[in-house]
Design a protein around this motif. Structure first.
Motif, PDB file in Angstrom:
ATOM      1  N   VAL C 188      37.568  49.748  50.936  1.00 53.34           N
ATOM      2  CA  VAL C 188      36.463  49.051  51.591  1.00 53.34           C
ATOM      3  C   VAL C 188      37.015  47.926  52.467  1.00 53.34           C
ATOM      4  O   VAL C 188      36.567  47.721  53.595  1.00 53.34           O
ATOM      5  N   LEU C 191      38.392  49.322  55.588  1.00 51.84           N
ATOM      6  CA  LEU C 191      37.343  49.793  56.481  1.00 51.84           C
ATOM      7  C   LEU C 191      36.598  48.631  57.126  1.00 51.84           C
ATOM      8  O   LEU C 191      35.917  48.801  58.112  1.00 51.84           O
TER       9      LEU C 191
ATOM     10  N   ASN D  39      14.234  52.397  43.933  1.00 56.85           N
ATOM     11  CA  ASN D  39      15.520  51.830  43.557  1.00 56.85           C
ATOM     12  C   ASN D  39      15.327  50.432  43.009  1.00 56.85           C
ATOM     13  O   ASN D  39      14.579  49.628  43.553  1.00 56.85           O
ATOM     14  N   ARG D  87      26.694  56.063  37.224  1.00 50.96           N
ATOM     15  CA  ARG D  87      28.024  56.192  37.807  1.00 50.96           C
ATOM     16  C   ARG D  87      28.887  56.810  36.716  1.00 50.96           C
ATOM     17  O   ARG D  87      29.007  56.261  35.638  1.00 50.96           O
ATOM     18  N   GLU D 180      20.152  60.395  36.783  1.00 49.14           N
ATOM     19  CA  GLU D 180      20.458  61.014  38.081  1.00 49.14           C
ATOM     20  C   GLU D 180      21.605  62.021  38.015  1.00 49.14           C
ATOM     21  O   GLU D 180      22.607  61.872  38.701  1.00 49.14           O
ATOM     22  N   GLU D 189      23.730  73.430  44.113  1.00 46.79           N
ATOM     23  CA  GLU D 189      24.386  72.949  42.888  1.00 46.79           C
ATOM     24  C   GLU D 189      23.359  72.328  41.964  1.00 46.79           C
ATOM     25  O   GLU D 189      23.395  72.528  40.748  1.00 46.79           O
ATOM     26  N   HIS D 214      15.791  61.349  41.600  1.00 43.51           N
ATOM     27  CA  HIS D 214      15.075  61.066  42.834  1.00 43.51           C
ATOM     28  C   HIS D 214      14.715  62.361  43.547  1.00 43.51           C
ATOM     29  O   HIS D 214      14.082  62.348  44.589  1.00 43.51           O
TER      30      HIS D 214
ATOM     31  N   GLY E  44      28.291  70.863  54.388  1.00 42.16           N
ATOM     32  CA  GLY E  44      29.194  71.690  53.594  1.00 42.16           C
ATOM     33  C   GLY E  44      29.013  71.371  52.134  1.00 42.16           C
ATOM     34  O   GLY E  44      28.555  70.293  51.771  1.00 42.16           O
ATOM     35  N   ASN E  46      29.894  70.787  48.037  1.00 42.75           N
ATOM     36  CA  ASN E  46      30.780  69.855  47.368  1.00 42.75           C
ATOM     37  C   ASN E  46      32.214  70.319  47.447  1.00 42.75           C
ATOM     38  O   ASN E  46      32.516  71.474  47.197  1.00 42.75           O
ATOM     39  N   VAL E  90      31.894  51.849  59.261  1.00 45.77           N
ATOM     40  CA  VAL E  90      32.010  52.916  58.272  1.00 45.77           C
ATOM     41  C   VAL E  90      31.126  52.634  57.065  1.00 45.77           C
ATOM     42  O   VAL E  90      31.103  51.519  56.542  1.00 45.77           O
ATOM     43  N   PRO E  92      31.207  54.196  53.626  1.00 47.59           N
ATOM     44  CA  PRO E  92      31.970  55.180  52.871  1.00 47.59           C
ATOM     45  C   PRO E  92      31.152  55.868  51.793  1.00 47.59           C
ATOM     46  O   PRO E  92      30.062  55.417  51.442  1.00 47.59           O
ATOM     47  N   GLY E  94      29.900  57.235  48.237  1.00 47.86           N
ATOM     48  CA  GLY E  94      29.799  56.723  46.870  1.00 47.86           C
ATOM     49  C   GLY E  94      29.371  55.277  46.776  1.00 47.86           C
ATOM     50  O   GLY E  94      29.810  54.559  45.893  1.00 47.86           O
ATOM     51  N   ASN E  95      28.543  54.847  47.703  1.00 50.23           N
ATOM     52  CA  ASN E  95      28.029  53.474  47.745  1.00 50.23           C
ATOM     53  C   ASN E  95      28.977  52.446  47.144  1.00 50.23           C
ATOM     54  O   ASN E  95      28.688  51.766  46.182  1.00 50.23           O
ATOM     55  N   ARG E  96      30.145  52.355  47.775  1.00 48.40           N
ATOM     56  CA  ARG E  96      31.139  51.410  47.254  1.00 48.40           C
ATOM     57  C   ARG E  96      30.833  50.002  47.741  1.00 48.40           C
ATOM     58  O   ARG E  96      30.660  49.772  48.928  1.00 48.40           O
ATOM     59  N   GLU E 170      27.349  60.496  53.240  1.00 46.90           N
ATOM     60  CA  GLU E 170      26.322  60.611  52.192  1.00 46.90           C
ATOM     61  C   GLU E 170      25.589  59.310  51.885  1.00 46.90           C
ATOM     62  O   GLU E 170      25.661  58.802  50.777  1.00 46.90           O
ATOM     63  N   LEU E 173      22.685  59.074  48.910  1.00 46.99           N
ATOM     64  CA  LEU E 173      22.993  59.312  47.504  1.00 46.99           C
ATOM     65  C   LEU E 173      22.301  58.291  46.611  1.00 46.99           C
ATOM     66  O   LEU E 173      22.492  57.092  46.767  1.00 46.99           O
ATOM     67  N   GLY E 174      21.497  58.776  45.727  1.00 47.31           N
ATOM     68  CA  GLY E 174      20.896  57.884  44.751  1.00 47.31           C
ATOM     69  C   GLY E 174      19.722  57.076  45.268  1.00 47.31           C
ATOM     70  O   GLY E 174      19.248  56.188  44.581  1.00 47.31           O
ATOM     71  N   LEU E 175      19.249  57.368  46.483  1.00 44.14           N
ATOM     72  CA  LEU E 175      18.117  56.602  46.997  1.00 44.14           C
ATOM     73  C   LEU E 175      16.813  57.324  46.692  1.00 44.14           C
ATOM     74  O   LEU E 175      16.750  58.550  46.630  1.00 44.14           O
ATOM     75  N   GLN E 202      24.072  65.592  52.305  1.00 42.87           N
ATOM     76  CA  GLN E 202      23.732  66.767  51.515  1.00 42.87           C
ATOM     77  C   GLN E 202      22.278  67.158  51.772  1.00 42.87           C
ATOM     78  O   GLN E 202      21.860  68.266  51.463  1.00 42.87           O
ATOM     79  N   VAL E 204      20.118  68.554  53.723  1.00 42.06           N
ATOM     80  CA  VAL E 204      20.249  69.358  54.932  1.00 42.06           C
ATOM     81  C   VAL E 204      19.031  69.265  55.837  1.00 42.06           C
ATOM     82  O   VAL E 204      19.147  69.072  57.037  1.00 42.06           O
TER      83      VAL E 204
END
Ligand SMILES: Nc1ncnc2c1ncn2[C@@H]1O[C@H](COP(=O)(O)OP(=O)(O)OP(=O)(O)O)[C@@H](O)[C@H]1O
Ligand SMILES: Nc1ncnc2c1ncn2[C@@H]1O[C@H](COP(=O)(O)OP(=O)(O)OP(=O)(O)O)[C@@H](O)[C@H]1O
Ligand SMILES: [Mg+2]
Ligand SMILES: [Mg+2]
Lengths: 361, 401, 305, 258, 245
Positions: C188, C191, D39, D87, D180, D189, D214, E44, E46, E90, E92, E94-96, E170, E173-175, E202, E204
């Motif tokens: 991070v 970036l 959320n 997570r 989740e 999947e 979700h 595409g 996983n 960016v 990234p 996985g919601n880092r 992505e 994710l998780g929203l 994901q 689509v």
């Protein structure tokens, strides 16, 4: 000529390395001189081992030396903690050794091993002289700072013991860790107590720190130490503030020894990078004592032990060596004082002759 | 017991691999070579010989890692660990017998073995329990002091004295448990560092246990006769260090076995789980406190027992041995050996204890050289000499299971 | 006890605390960027002291200007210390970034040994203590039984100034933000445009330069330096950093002063038991960790399930 | 139907923030509840409070009439609650089997002495558990079964989630909490994962499940009943079809898109 | 990066790139073009290599063969921090977030490339306007945010520098559904403001709604590409994505 191996063991790394390396150089010098002597019956080989001033490492290298049949005798140990830990090993393997620097009395007096000899004196001598001399100088109140190793604790013990009959009074005793850096807390207390003398039972680093920090806090007591601080390192380290510091050491100054000058010259010529340090002459003498015994009876441990046991009136660099029934050399301690950046034999010094007075109170 | 191909596939997650003849040979030869190298290290005198051996050792490490043949050798030893262990035991015995008269070498070997026993304990604490113990030497010394008091001043049988060394070391460890269990990471490291410094200073300043001079300890006499008096075994002249070395090796074997059995059991998984993820572990019903305490105390028992025997072998104990520097040496052994790998403790013990002795001839430069060697090893093998392998379980345990 | 003596004790304690704090702050910087214990930190203190000694003496040989000597000593300390930090960070710590943290610890420990031995063997008679030249004005401030050198006051002020400046750098500046970001997620941080290597090495240089300057100050204050002076200071600095709390830079500062306070207090209250001062101080450390498991200035929990 | 899990007035505060606000929640045996909400509405917090990882501020909770309010995670785990995490929390350096085995550890003999001296029993037990873990893993993905002794860190995201679910299932829980599970999966999947779950449900009719998702398709397929949270409060409880018609739920959660 | 005259929008192009992790290549000869001012998406299953592609573009993974360019600049072997300094934001995978920093500090880190602190502050307010939830949590440590809140923070952080090109992996994710729609709205708005967007998703259906062009990855290769209208009809997409065999 046959080659005879002799072990030298001392601290070559770590905090006491300066003394260890000085001792090693001195012993090496003795061996080199002997090997250069055409009259010698054997060629000598000094096997140098590092005990790191750690008892367990000491036992390892002692075992290594003692169990090596090719090694005939040993010049062993500067650190008391190591010296006392290894006596059993030497006795067990019947390796005759001569202690060259450790001054804990128990190393010779604490056992009856025929193999253990010592050329240097013990802290008993130093303590006795210190108490006597300082009270004679008119000092009445003392503060003792000593480290908590065998060395410092022993110095404290004998000094206090011998001070009692003289009427001197110890107003406070501060046991400290040998690697402590800051003494301002102790010294501020001392400042409050206003003693005549601060007696330091410890090694050079401790002495240097106490001396410099006394100055810093404006303490005007005198400082006295034991042989642990009687090094050029002390003077170098404490610089100007070292002036007038008194120390007790169980050897005479090189200049007082018959062959002292010759030793200094030879040492300088041999090109060692480090000083011989306070105990170098003892290591040198121990080496010669052993080599003379080998010359006499050959490289046989038992016979050498016997010869060494009977040492009386042996002329060595450090004066006459006489072993008592505990194979402890009888040496007198002497008083030294720092004068103009040198350790000077008290009777020879301006302070001793009354030309100068110790600064402070 | 031969497993079917499918079972093997399940078990290893890899294509089934038959126990091949070359594989077995490798599993026999690698330990032999390792102990051969150790014998060589003990034997050499000249500085260049030591240097050569060290270089060869480093080269072997690189080959083992980077070459295909090396990797398959390592793999063979791993899958046939039973055979490899047997070979190692025999090689160790042969080594001891070869050096039977050599006091010094035996002392070194025994020292390495006892440090390795402590290393197993420390591994259980650190690699399994995740508790960074920076006071291993303190607990080691507690074992020795216990031996000094019990063997020197009571008539307790010496085998019990050994056990007592472990028990006392664990009991004193209990004192530290509260802060250790409440925190983790660097904070645990500090608690143990503080304890080590504290204990060492206390032993030195206070004269109850001999002050700075420490205490003398009688020799180990498990069945009435003192090891120190042994001079012959079965008609052969031997050093009195031989029985000590044998006892130390036996102790290591026991510690190794116990450690292995713990690792390859529910207990091992539990400790790993608690270490890697306390939260997940507790959500599945494990008590982190229980497992950390178990790891810490079990480890202390081993460290204490090793310390007790070490004390009796050396004949004395003093506060120096409890210091921070000594603890770091023990830690270095397990880290250099590879955290969690018990064999690693032996290999690294040889490097850390014997190598500096062998470098005696370069005298005051040896610490410097030694430090460089250790850095070189870790720089190129960040996981240590023998990194911990994945756990093998059940049917998967190859060899002599 | 008269006021003068009390003041004297107070001053001694402050001075000692400042030294501990400076070292502790360095430790905590390293935890900060890479979550490593850099055990060579104490030895960098010695390196700095000797570098300063060398720099100052070299100038001293040329001209007799204490001010100039001091400046060169300072520059030498910063340069050599910073360099040591960069070398250790770049060649030993960064390559081991993915190895278990204890491995880094061991490697830096060995690096410390190398530094220490290098001083001992490289400096003539390096095994002995060396005097440190007097470079600051020698005025003595005396009031009753209170007496300190003016230089001590300068050193104390400079030290506290440096610590505060570091604190501000880390908490208030973009550089500080970058350093903390690198510590938490390398990708991070990258970036976000942060040069990872430079930030890490910069932090190592900074932390080591701090230790190095602490070495210089020790030399000025005690007027004596020796090759193993950093060993104990390293352990104490570490203890101070951790017990204060690694979460913020204030923790180590607090820890440093606390440690000094306990040590001084034991000597004052129980002079005959002053040998126990380390026992007491480390005992207090253990107890405090028991009470405050993540340090006195507790880390805010950032863990989530 | 008797309630397996019964919570009332469950409240959790973080400083000034009320993450759970007097929540009443009940799950019957064999029931699957879809737990949804915007959320930060407190879904994960509910799981954490329920499993003892966060200590609740006030309220009451019981599992099968046994009080689990404010109990330690260990004891709640032993009472029969198992979960996955939002997570992924796997031990990536350990093998897949080790990870799955964590689910059953609490039921295993963990004494040191029995570990050292009853090796035969231990080995049999290990083999049986390996077989069970293998079987579980294979029903999700045969390749996962084959990778049982590979480090979990080698797995793809979806396989890691599967391992988490296997770990929870092997524990034979009475109440399963899934947070989740389909996050980051492709629709395909996700569908496969739900098929697997539904198949498992067939065999374990008493198992109660609370599923946070979700993905409305998933909720529709698997849940018997839905609960919607907003700001830590329950704003809806009922059937899926009613939920998506609910105005409040639409504005707070679904948005106009649905 | 905001110094000097504003260059025209640059094009990101990936030509026959292979890259991967320590062992075998994950990406095999992948070529894509990101059209300036448009939304390009990568689809595409996983493990197809989408994130690897993005990491490679950004210099987090090394380009083994082939070439990555941004405008005239060749990005091969350029360190990540220099690449993003060219004007790439960016978000990234996985919601880092930076867990031990507050929400505000996380955003400040996102704005590090912008040296004008006032602009950073203003931008932060814009982000708070989009994600009011973040404003409520502004001094909370990011590590304690809920999963969705982290996503929001991660998105906001990536947009702090007002980049020319935004790379998003992505984001949804998780929203919650509401926020997923919101994210796609944001993407639309970004595009309207002239930014170029590279989007991995994901989801689509919604992705194809916002994107102009797309690529489909399957096991590290591009198996389909073209306008989204064309892609919708592509059987490869269905095969790669919905598992229709
Ligand atoms: N440890 C904590 N400290 C402070 N606030 C917290 C903590 N844990 C959760 N919160 C806050 O509580 C609220 C509820 O969080 P929770 O994780 O339960 O949401 P959620 O419903 O699971 O959301 P999502 O769908 O995004 O995962 C959030 O606003 C979050 O920021
Ligand atoms: N750090 C890593 N080390 C080794 N292999 C990796 C690593 N990360 C990913 N891979 C492998 O690279 C391949 C592509 O992964 P990547 O993350 O690019 O997929 P993706 O298309 O982004 O998938 P997702 O939709 O799950 O994010 C996968 O087979 C994965 O196992
Ligand atoms: Mg959640
Ligand atoms: Mg991805």
């Amino acid at each position: 000529k046959d080659t005879v191996k002799i072990a030298f063991i001392g601290p070559l790394t770590g905090g006491s390395a300066a003394a260890g390396v000085g001792g090693r150089n001195s012993a090496l010098l003795a061996v080199q001189q002997r090997n250069a002597d055409p009259a010698a019956k054997y060629t000598y080989d000094l096997v140098v081992l590092d005990d790191e001033c750690k008892p367990n490492v000491g036992v390892q290298v002692a075992t290594k030396a003692a169990s090596d049949r090719a090694i005939t005798a040993g010049i062993t140990h500067y650190c008391s903690a190591v010296g006392i830990a290894t006596v059993d090993t030497y006795a067990k393997f019947k390796l005759p050794v001569v202690v060259w620097g450790a001054i804990l009395p128990e190393i010779t007096y604490g056992n009856d091993y025929k193999q253990i000899h010592r050329v240097n004196g013990t802290m008993i001598n130093e303590g006795r002289l210190a108490a006597k001399f300082l009270t004679e100088q008119g000092a009445k109140t003392f503060v003792v700072i000593h480290d908590t190793t065998d060395y410092g604790k022993g110095q404290n013990k004998y000094f206090s013991e011998f001070l009692k009959p003289t009427g001197g009074e110890i107003v406070a005793t501060f046991p400290v860790s040998p690697d402590q850096q800051d003494f301002t807390a102790e010294l501020t207390r001392i400042k409050e107590l206003k003693p005549d003398y601060v007696f330091v039972g410890g090694l050079t680093p401790l002495g240097v720190r106490v001396r410099s920090q006394m100055d810093r806090l404006g303490i005007d007591a005198h400082m006295a130490g034991v042989s642990g601080i009687m090094t050029s390192g002390f003077i170098e380290g404490a610089a100007q503030s070292s002036e007038g510091t008194v120390s007790f050491h169980n050897g005479a100054p090189l200049s007082r020894y018959a062959s002292g000058q010759a030793f200094s010259d030879a040492y300088a010529k041999a090109g060692f990078r480090e000083d011989p340090d306070a105990y170098g002459p003892f290591a040198y003498s121990a080496a010669n004592l052993i080599m003379d015994a080998v010359e006499k009876v050959g490289p046989d441990r038992a016979k050498i032990t016997e010869v060494l046991n009977g040492t009386k009136g042996y002329k060595a660099l450090v004066g006459e060596i006489n072993f008592d029934n505990h194979r402890q050399n009888i040496v007198d301690a002497n008083v030294y004082v720092v004068q103009d950046g040198k350790w000077v034999y008290w009777p020879d010094s301006d302070y001793g002759t009354g030309k100068r007075k110790l600064a402070g109170k | 017991m031969r497993s079917t191909n499918l079972d093997a596939a399940i078990a290893t997650g890899a294509p089934p691999q038959a126990r091949s003849l070359p594989g077995t040979a490798a599993a026999i030869l690698v330990p032999l070579a390792a102990f051969g190298a150790l014998a060589g290290l003990l034997q050499v005198h000249e500085q260049w010989e030591t240097g050569l051996l060290v270089l060869a050792f480093l080269a072997a490490l690189v080959l083992l890692d980077r070459s295909r043949a090396g990797r398959s050798l390592a793999e063979a030893c791993r899958t046939q660990s039973g055979i490899a262990s047997t070979s190692a035991v025999l090689a160790a015995l042969a080594l001891l017998w070869t050096f039977r008269e050599d006091h010094y070498s035996l002392l070194m070997v025994a020292t390495v073995a006892l440090y390795a026993v402590a290393g197993v304990g420390l591994n259980i604490q650190m690699a399994f329990g995740g508790i960074a113990n920076f006071a291993a030497a303190a607990f080691f010394s507690i074992g020795a002091y216990t031996a000094a008091v019990l063997a020197g001043h009571t008539g307790l049988p010496h085998l019990l004295v050994l056990a007592a060394g472990g028990v006392v070391s664990a009991l004193i460890g209990v004192v530290m448990l509260l802060p250790v269990l409440r925190t983790r990471g660097h904070y645990v490291a500090l608690v143990t560092i503080a304890f080590g410094v504290l204990l060492r200073t206390l032993l030195e300043v206070n004269d109850t246990f001999g002050g700075p001079q420490g205490m003398k300890i009688p020799g180990f006499a498990p069945f009435g006769s003192d090891f120190g008096d042994v001079a012959t075994i079965a008609g052969f002249d031997v050093s009195f260090y031989l029985p000590y070395a044998l006892a130390a090796a036996a102790l290591f074997a026991l510690a190794f076995l116990a450690g292995r059995m713990l690792e390859r059991s529910w207990v091992g998984i539990a400790m790993d789980a608690v270490r890697t993820d306390e939260i997940a572990a507790s959500a599945f019903g494990l008590s982190p406190a229980r497992w950390k305490a178990t790891a810490f105390l079990t480890g202390n028992v081993l460290i204490g027992v090793a310390g007790a025997l070490y004390g009796m072998m050396n004949g004395f104990v003093n506060p120096n041995g409890a210091g921070f520097g000594e603890s770091l040496i023990m830690l270095s052994i397990i880290v250099l050996g590879g955290l969690g790998n018990f064999w690693g403790a032996i290999v690294a013990g040889a490097v850390i204890i014997i190598l500096p002795e062998k470098l005696q001839s370069i005298q005051e430069y040896r610490l410097l050289i030694f430090a460089v060697v250790v850095i070189a090893i870790l720089r190129f093998r960040p996981g240590g000499i023998l990194p911990r392998p994945l756990r093998t379980l059940g049917r998967q345990q190859g060899g002599a299971s | 006890m008269d006021m003068g003596i009390l003041a004297q004790h107070l001053f001694n304690g402050l001075m000692l605390g400042m030294v501990y704090a400076m070292i502790a702050v360095g430790f905590s910087l390293f935890f900060g960027v890479l979550d490593v214990i850099k055990f060579s930190h104490g030895d960098v203190v010695s390196v700095g002291a000797f570098a300063a000694l060398g720099g100052a003496s070299a100038i001293g040989l040329l001209v007799d200007m204490p001010g100039l000597s001091l400046l060169f000593g300072l520059l030498a300390a910063i340069a050599v210390g910073g360099l040591a930090g960069v070398v250790i960070g770049g060649t030993l710590v960064l390559p081991l970034r993915n190895a278990p943290p204890v491995n880094v610890l061991l490697v830096t420990l060995m690096a410390g040994t190398i530094l220490r031995e290098a001083i001992r063997l490289g400096v003539p008679n390096g095994g002995n203590p060396k005097p440190f030249p007097v470079l600051l004005p020698q005025w003595q401030i005396t009031a009753g039984s209170f007496s300190i050198g003016f230089d001590s006051v300068l050193i104390l002020i400079a030290g506290i100034g440096i610590i505060l400046a570091t604190h501000l750098l880390i908490t208030r500046t973009r550089i500080g933000l970058a350093i903390r970001a690198v510590a938490q997620d390398v990708d991070v941080a990258r970036l976000a445009g942060i040069d990872f290597r430079r930030t890490v090495l910069g932090t190592f240089a900074l932390g080591s330069a701090l230790a190095s300057v602490a070495g210089l100050m020790l030399g000025l204050y005690y007027r004596e330096v020796n090759f193993s002076m950093g060993l104990v200071l390293g352990v104490i600095g570490f203890a101070a950093a951790v017990v204060g709390g690694l979460g913020s830079l204030l923790g180590p500062i607090l820890g440093g002063f606390l440690f000094a306070f306990v040590q001084t207090l034991v000597t004052i209250v129980l002079p005959t038991a002053s040998a126990y001062k380390d026992v007491v101080a480390f005992g207090v450390v253990i107890a405090l960790i028991g009470l405050f498991p993540t340090g006195l200035i507790a880390e805010r929990s950032s863990e989530r399930v | 139907m008797t309630a397996l899990l019964a919570c009332s007035g469950l409240t959790k505060r973080f400083g000034g923030l009320v993450a759970l606000d007097g929540l009443d929640f009940a799950v019957a045996q064999g029931e699957t509840i879809g737990l949804v909400g915007p959320n930060g509405s407190g879904k994960t917090t509910f799981f954490n409070v329920l499993t003892g990882l966060y200590s609740p501020t006030s309220g009451a909770a019981s599992l099968d009439a046994v009080d689990i309010f404010g109990k330690s995670p260990q004891s709640i785990g032993r009472a029969g609650v198992a979960r996955t995490f939002q997570r992924c929390r796997l031990m990536l350096d350990q093998t897949v089997f080790d990870n799955i085995a964590l689910g059953v550890l609490r039921a295993k003999p963990l004494g040191l002495l029995s570990t050292l001296f009853r090796r035969g029993r231990l080995r049999a037990d290990l083999d049986a558990t390996i077989a069970r873990a293998h079987q579980l893993a294979c029903r999700f993905n045969p390749q996962l079964g084959a990778a049982l002794f590979r480090p979990a860190g080698d797995l793809t995201m979806i396989d890691r989630r599967r391992v988490e679910i296997c770990r929870a299932l092997i524990a034979n829980p009475r109440l399963l909490l899934l947070d989740e599970p389909s996050a980051g999966m492709t629709p395909d999947e996700t569908r496969r994962l739900m098929d697997d779950l539904l198949a498992f449900r067939e065999e374990a009719p008493h198992l109660a499940v609370v599923l946070v998702e979700h993905e409305m398709d998933v909720i529709r397929r698997v849940s018997d009943r839905c609960v919607v949270l907003n700001f830590g409060r329950k704003i809806f409880e009922g059937l899926f079809d009613a939920m998506i018609e609910d105005r409040e739920v639409q504005t707070a959660y679904l948005g106009s898109g649905q | 990066m905001s110094t000097g005259e504003i260059p025209g929008p640059r094009q990101l192009s990936v030509k026959a790139v292979s890259s991967g992790y320590d062992r075998a290549d994950v990406l095999k000869q992948v070529s894509i073009e990101v059209v300036p001012g448009a939304v390009t998406c990568i689809l595409g299953a996983n493990g197809a290599g989408k994130s690897t592609l993005i990491r490679t573009v950004l210099g987090l993974n090394r380009v083994r063969t082939g070439e990555v360019r941004f405008g005239e600049t060749v990005l091969n072997d350029m360190p990540t921090h220099k690449i993003v300094a060219l004007g790439i934001g960016v978000i990234p995978e996985g919601n880092r977030v930076l867990p031990r920093m507050s929400v505000v500090e996380n955003l400040q880190v996102g704005g590090l490339l912008q040296s004008d602190t006032r602009k950073v502050a203003a931008r932060m307010e814009e982000m708070f306007a989009i994600f009011p939830r973040l404003k409520e949590r502004r001094s909370q440590l990011a590590g304690t945010l809920s999963g969705g809140e982290r996503s929001m923070l991660s998105i906001a952080r990536g947009l702090m520098t007002e980049p020319e090109l935004v790379v998003i992996d992505e984001p949804s994710l998780g929203l919650s559904p509401l926020f997923v729609s919101e994210v796609f709205n944001i993407v639309r708005r970004l595009k309207e403001s002239g930014m170029t967007i590279l989007l991995v998703e994901q989801n689509v259906r919604q992705t194809l709604d916002v994107a102009d062009h797309g690529y489909v990855l399957l096991q590290g290769r591009v198996v389909a590409s073209g306008t989204t209208a064309a892609l919708r009809e592509d059987t490869e997409l269905h095969r790669a994505y919905f598992g229709v065999h």
